[in-house]
Design an enzyme around this catalytic site. Structure first.
Site, short mmCIF file in Angstrom:
data_model
loop_
_atom_site.label_atom_id
_atom_site.label_comp_id
_atom_site.label_asym_id
_atom_site.label_seq_id
_atom_site.Cartn_x
_atom_site.Cartn_y
_atom_site.Cartn_z
N LYS A 1 2.20 -3.61 7.30
CA LYS A 1 2.34 -3.79 5.84
C LYS A 1 3.79 -3.53 5.41
O LYS A 1 4.34 -4.26 4.59
CB LYS A 1 1.39 -2.85 5.08
CG LYS A 1 -0.09 -3.14 5.24
CD LYS A 1 -0.52 -4.48 4.67
CE LYS A 1 -0.49 -4.54 3.16
NZ LYS A 1 -1.02 -5.84 2.67
N TYR B 1 -1.40 -0.62 11.34
CA TYR B 1 -1.71 -1.24 10.04
C TYR B 1 -0.56 -1.04 9.06
O TYR B 1 -0.02 -2.00 8.49
CB TYR B 1 -3.01 -0.66 9.45
CG TYR B 1 -3.14 -0.91 7.96
CD1 TYR B 1 -3.39 -2.18 7.47
CD2 TYR B 1 -2.99 0.13 7.03
CE1 TYR B 1 -3.46 -2.43 6.09
CE2 TYR B 1 -3.07 -0.10 5.66
CZ TYR B 1 -3.30 -1.38 5.20
OH TYR B 1 -3.38 -1.61 3.85
N THR C 1 0.81 -1.22 0.00
CA THR C 1 0.00 0.00 0.00
C THR C 1 0.85 1.27 0.00
O THR C 1 1.99 1.25 0.47
CB THR C 1 -0.92 0.01 1.25
OG1 THR C 1 -1.50 1.30 1.40
CG2 THR C 1 -0.15 -0.32 2.53
N ASP C 2 0.26 2.35 -0.46
CA ASP C 2 0.94 3.66 -0.42
C ASP C 2 1.21 4.10 1.02
O ASP C 2 2.07 4.95 1.26
CB ASP C 2 0.13 4.73 -1.17
CG ASP C 2 -1.28 4.97 -0.63
OD1 ASP C 2 -1.70 4.30 0.34
OD2 ASP C 2 -1.98 5.85 -1.19
N GLU C 3 0.46 3.54 1.97
CA GLU C 3 0.60 3.99 3.36
C GLU C 3 1.97 3.67 3.95
O GLU C 3 2.34 4.23 4.98
CB GLU C 3 -0.49 3.37 4.24
CG GLU C 3 -1.86 3.83 3.84
CD GLU C 3 -2.91 3.67 4.92
OE1 GLU C 3 -2.57 3.61 6.11
OE2 GLU C 3 -4.09 3.61 4.55
P1 NAD Z 1 -10.48 -6.24 2.91
O1 NAD Z 1 -10.37 -5.99 4.36
O2 NAD Z 1 -11.71 -5.83 2.17
O3 NAD Z 1 -10.26 -7.80 2.62
C1 NAD Z 1 -9.27 -8.55 3.25
C2 NAD Z 1 -9.60 -10.02 3.03
O4 NAD Z 1 -8.54 -10.79 3.61
C3 NAD Z 1 -10.90 -10.48 3.69
O5 NAD Z 1 -11.62 -11.31 2.81
C4 NAD Z 1 -10.42 -11.28 4.91
O6 NAD Z 1 -11.33 -12.30 5.29
C5 NAD Z 1 -9.12 -11.84 4.39
N1 NAD Z 1 -8.15 -12.15 5.47
C6 NAD Z 1 -7.76 -11.34 6.49
N2 NAD Z 1 -6.86 -11.99 7.26
C7 NAD Z 1 -6.67 -13.21 6.70
C8 NAD Z 1 -5.86 -14.33 7.02
N3 NAD Z 1 -5.05 -14.31 8.09
N4 NAD Z 1 -5.90 -15.41 6.23
C9 NAD Z 1 -6.71 -15.45 5.14
N5 NAD Z 1 -7.52 -14.43 4.80
C10 NAD Z 1 -7.50 -13.32 5.56
O7 NAD Z 1 -9.18 -5.55 2.28
P2 NAD Z 1 -8.96 -4.88 0.84
O8 NAD Z 1 -9.31 -3.47 0.91
O9 NAD Z 1 -9.56 -5.76 -0.21
O10 NAD Z 1 -7.37 -4.97 0.76
C11 NAD Z 1 -6.73 -6.10 0.19
C12 NAD Z 1 -5.24 -5.88 0.24
O11 NAD Z 1 -4.89 -4.70 -0.46
C13 NAD Z 1 -4.69 -5.71 1.65
O12 NAD Z 1 -3.46 -6.40 1.74
C14 NAD Z 1 -4.48 -4.21 1.79
O13 NAD Z 1 -3.41 -3.94 2.67
C15 NAD Z 1 -4.12 -3.83 0.37
N6 NAD Z 1 -4.46 -2.45 -0.04
C16 NAD Z 1 -5.74 -1.98 0.10
C17 NAD Z 1 -6.04 -0.69 -0.32
C18 NAD Z 1 -7.43 -0.12 -0.22
O14 NAD Z 1 -7.62 1.05 -0.48
N7 NAD Z 1 -8.44 -0.90 0.15
C19 NAD Z 1 -5.05 0.11 -0.89
C20 NAD Z 1 -3.75 -0.40 -1.01
C21 NAD Z 1 -3.48 -1.70 -0.60
O1 TDX Z 2 -15.46 7.71 9.03
C1 TDX Z 2 -14.44 8.14 8.47
N1 TDX Z 2 -14.24 9.50 8.40
C2 TDX Z 2 -13.14 10.06 7.84
O2 TDX Z 2 -12.99 11.29 7.80
C3 TDX Z 2 -13.45 7.28 7.88
C4 TDX Z 2 -13.63 5.78 7.93
C5 TDX Z 2 -12.36 7.86 7.31
N2 TDX Z 2 -12.18 9.19 7.31
C6 TDX Z 2 -10.96 9.76 6.68
C7 TDX Z 2 -9.66 9.17 7.18
C8 TDX Z 2 -8.77 9.22 5.97
O3 TDX Z 2 -8.16 10.50 5.88
O4 TDX Z 2 -11.03 9.41 5.30
C9 TDX Z 2 -9.73 9.06 4.79
C10 TDX Z 2 -9.78 7.64 4.24
O5 TDX Z 2 -9.94 6.77 5.34
P1 TDX Z 2 -10.10 5.18 5.15
O6 TDX Z 2 -11.21 4.92 4.19
O7 TDX Z 2 -10.15 4.55 6.50
O8 TDX Z 2 -8.75 4.82 4.38
P2 TDX Z 2 -7.21 5.05 4.75
O9 TDX Z 2 -7.01 5.16 6.19
O10 TDX Z 2 -6.69 6.15 3.87
O11 TDX Z 2 -6.60 3.62 4.27
C11 TDX Z 2 -7.06 2.99 3.04
O12 TDX Z 2 -6.15 3.20 1.98
C12 TDX Z 2 -4.93 2.52 2.01
C13 TDX Z 2 -7.29 1.50 3.23
O13 TDX Z 2 -8.18 1.30 4.32
C14 TDX Z 2 -5.99 0.77 3.46
O14 TDX Z 2 -6.24 -0.63 3.54
C15 TDX Z 2 -5.08 1.05 2.30
O15 TDX Z 2 -3.81 0.48 2.52
#
Ligand code: NAD
Ligand code: TDX
Length: 338
Positions: free
Chosen positions: A158, A154, A130-132
């Site tokens: 990562k 988190y 992730t970018d984080e």
């Molecule tokens: P999500 O939380 O929607 O899904 C995660 C999935 O992983 C779920 O189905 C959960 O049941 C499964 N899981 C969790 N722990 C597990 C384990 N120990 N064994 C097997 N399965 C497990 O997450 P997402 O948003 O789809 O993110 C997927 C990946 O992408 C993550 O690795 C996250 O760090 C990365 N990512 C997400 C974002 C974003 O904006 N959502 C951005 C950049 C990177």
């Molecule tokens: O209720 C809220 N109110 C609010 O202001 C929530 C849930 C979030 N926020 C703000 C916090 C952040 O500045 O919105 C922004 C986005 O928040 P999230 O949706 O929780 O995402 P973020 O914390 O940026 O992380 C996401 O992007 C990178 C994903 O959850 C991560 O899994 C991914 O790695």
């Protein structure tokens, strides 16, 4: 049916990005077979994959990537050639409240997968990062060489996984590739993250909790563009390398909020200013020149992605109302009183 020529192990495929990726790959590659290993945490949902549950090229296995016996058995019996690891605890707020599961799944789980790759040997292991991991970016856009400065449990978990993967590449010559993408949005995103939480709250006539000033900036990418990028890195990326998948759509949270309010014909009175997230990163950004050189660029504009996303949540109320009335609601009642 054409002869199947590749078995891909996708972990965390019942979550948001994994679900989109599985649909994308089954459609694009008719000769690939997918095994989806998912623990089905609160974020994993088999309803996302109901349409392909009888597809002969798809198999679901419930299990934990941090469970060595399960992982080794799958490598031994299914012999995947490719692993794409999406499995992780993914919500920053939850990592602040209770980090333990993040350490187990996001670090130890990756170690267990890497050990299985070392033992059984595969063609490619793609770690979804992730970018984080770069932390809050004051100015410019970090490239893949930038320092890792994660802020939350988190993102530090990562970042730890990225370092582990790199060490297994250097020391054991495992075929590692890492992608780091911007904030994803699109269908099937669990309604705890900013965009689906705000859309679904407004559809339910509930206030939307904006943290702090609302000026925090995220770079957004429509989930299908991320899937396209992962696909390209898998098929054309250089082993051992990291690729940033940057959306180049930087918006602050207030801007996002206004887009959603506008589209749903709601006024600003629905915004509820709430306490800021501890350690809240001000800005995420990514330099995407390296993946562009490989031939990728986003094809969904932010406006189009938002239109598709809001439409999807409007048309899939059954999906998210079930989620919001179960585990999710109890969690938020207890922790946040949202
Ligand atoms: P999500 O939380 O929607 O899904 C995660 C999935 O992983 C779920 O189905 C959960 O049941 C499964 N899981 C969790 N722990 C597990 C384990 N120990 N064994 C097997 N399965 C497990 O997450 P997402 O948003 O789809 O993110 C997927 C990946 O992408 C993550 O690795 C996250 O760090 C990365 N990512 C997400 C974002 C974003 O904006 N959502 C951005 C950049 C990177
Ligand atoms: O209720 C809220 N109110 C609010 O202001 C929530 C849930 C979030 N926020 C703000 C916090 C952040 O500045 O919105 C922004 C986005 O928040 P999230 O949706 O929780 O995402 P973020 O914390 O940026 O992380 C996401 O992007 C990178 C994903 O959850 C991560 O899994 C991914 O790695």
């Amino acid at each position: 049916m054409a002869k199947l020529n590749k078995t891909i192990l996708i972990t965390g495929g019942a979550g948001f990005i994994g679900t989109n990726f599985i649909h994308y790959i089954l459609e694009k590659y008719p000769r690939y077979r997918i095994i989806n290993l998912d623990k089905l945490t609160y974020a994993g949902n088999l309803a996302n994959l109901a349409d392909i549950s009888n597809n002969s090229r798809y198999q679901f296995i419930k299990g934990d990537i941090a469970d060595e016996t399960t992982v080794q058995r799958i490598f031994k019996t299914k012999k995947p050639q490719i692993v794409v690891n999406f499995a992780a605890e993914s919500h920053v707020d939850r990592s602040i409240l209770d980090p333990q599961a993040f350490m187990r799944s996001n670090i130890f789980g990756v170690y267990i997968l890497l050990e299985a790759v070392k033992k059984y040997g595969i063609g490619r292991f793609i770690q979804i990062s992730t970018d984080e991991v770069y932390g809050s970016v004051a100015k410019g856009k970090p490239n893949e060489q930038a320092r890792l400065l994660p802020s939350s449990p988190y993102s530090s978990a990562k970042a730890s996984a990225d370092l582990l993967c790199q060490s297994y590449y250097k020391t054991f010559h495992l075929p590692i590739l890492i992608t780091r993408s911007s904030n994803n949005f699109g269908p099937w995103q669990y309604p705890e993250k900013l965009i689906p939480l705000f859309i679904t709250n407004l559809l339910e006539n509930k206030p939307i909790p904006l943290y702090g000033t609302g000026k925090n900036i995220r770079d957004w990418i429509y989930v299908i563009d991320n899937c396209r990028g992962i696909d390209l890195v898998w098929h054309k990326g250089k082993i051992g390398e990291i690729y940033n998948l940057g959306g180049y759509n930087e918006k602050n949270n207030l801007e996002i909020t206004n887009v959603i309010l506008d589209k749903l014909n709601k006024n600003k009175s629905w915004i509820k200013r709430v306490a800021d997230r501890p350690g809240h990163d001000l800005r995420y950004a990514l330099n995407n020149q390296k993946i562009r050189r490989l031939g990728w660029k986003p094809i969904y504009s932010f406006a189009k992605g938002m239109r598709l996303t809001i439409d999807w949540y409007q048309q899939h109320q059954d999906w998210w109302t079930k989620i919001k009335s179960g585990v999710y609601r109890q969690y938020y009642k207890k922790q946040y009183k949202k």
